[in-house]
Scaffold this motif. Structure first.
Motif, mmCIF file in Angstrom:
data_model
loop_
_atom_site.group_PDB
_atom_site.id
_atom_site.type_symbol
_atom_site.label_atom_id
_atom_site.label_comp_id
_atom_site.label_asym_id
_atom_site.label_seq_id
_atom_site.Cartn_x
_atom_site.Cartn_y
_atom_site.Cartn_z
ATOM 1 N N ARG A 7 -4.756 -1.507 1.100
ATOM 2 C CA ARG A 7 -4.928 -2.894 1.571
ATOM 3 C C ARG A 7 -3.652 -3.696 1.390
ATOM 4 O O ARG A 7 -3.278 -4.490 2.259
ATOM 5 C CB ARG A 7 -6.089 -3.572 0.828
ATOM 6 N N GLN A 8 -2.975 -3.492 0.260
ATOM 7 C CA GLN A 8 -1.724 -4.213 0.021
ATOM 8 C C GLN A 8 -0.663 -3.835 1.048
ATOM 9 O O GLN A 8 0.032 -4.699 1.575
ATOM 10 C CB GLN A 8 -1.210 -3.942 -1.397
ATOM 11 N N TRP A 10 -1.089 -2.607 4.145
ATOM 12 C CA TRP A 10 -1.404 -3.112 5.478
ATOM 13 C C TRP A 10 -1.334 -4.631 5.527
ATOM 14 O O TRP A 10 -1.035 -5.211 6.571
ATOM 15 C CB TRP A 10 -2.741 -2.558 5.967
ATOM 16 N N SER A 11 -1.551 -5.299 4.400
ATOM 17 C CA SER A 11 -1.360 -6.740 4.341
ATOM 18 C C SER A 11 0.123 -7.080 4.515
ATOM 19 O O SER A 11 0.482 -8.025 5.223
ATOM 20 C CB SER A 11 -1.879 -7.280 3.006
ATOM 21 N N GLU A 14 0.940 -6.634 8.185
ATOM 22 C CA GLU A 14 0.405 -7.732 8.995
ATOM 23 C C GLU A 14 1.169 -9.033 8.803
ATOM 24 O O GLU A 14 1.307 -9.823 9.743
ATOM 25 C CB GLU A 14 -1.066 -7.968 8.656
ATOM 26 N N ASN A 15 1.672 -9.261 7.606
ATOM 27 C CA ASN A 15 2.352 -10.517 7.305
ATOM 28 C C ASN A 15 3.867 -10.462 7.489
ATOM 29 O O ASN A 15 4.549 -11.460 7.280
ATOM 30 C CB ASN A 15 2.018 -10.963 5.880
ATOM 31 N N THR A 37 5.538 -3.661 -0.987
ATOM 32 C CA THR A 37 4.224 -3.315 -1.544
ATOM 33 C C THR A 37 4.276 -3.234 -3.062
ATOM 34 O O THR A 37 3.378 -3.724 -3.746
ATOM 35 C CB THR A 37 3.716 -1.985 -0.953
ATOM 36 N N GLN A 40 3.984 -6.333 -5.253
ATOM 37 C CA GLN A 40 2.647 -6.869 -5.498
ATOM 38 C C GLN A 40 1.895 -6.087 -6.574
ATOM 39 O O GLN A 40 0.943 -6.591 -7.154
ATOM 40 C CB GLN A 40 1.833 -6.867 -4.204
#
Length: 71
Positions: A7-8, A10-11, A14-15, A37, A40
């Motif tokens: 999720r991190q 792909w976030s 996306e951002n 990544t 985070q």
């Protein structure tokens, strides 16, 4: 690779700026995405290697998504 790490990643994709994702060469893009990544979440070296391999295998998808956002 944990669901949270996925999720991190792909976030981050996306951002990220479309221009960034489309203009870097493969090796630079993989390194940049791993760095973004891992900023985070702390990853051990084995997880970082796995993440690099995962990103490498998904580069065409990442670029396709960025290209679609650009249009």
């Amino acid at each position: 690779m944990t669901p949270k790490m996925l999720r991190q990643l792909w976030s981050v994709v996306e951002n990220s700026q479309t221009k960034t994702l489309l203009q870097m060469d493969d090796a630079s893009l993989v390194k940049w995405l791993v760095k973004q990544t891992t900023n985070q979440a702390l990853l051990d070296p084995k997880e970082t290697d796995f993440l690099s391999d995962y990103i490498q295998s998904r580069l065409s998808l990442i670029r396709d998504l960025a290209y679609e956002r650009q249009c």
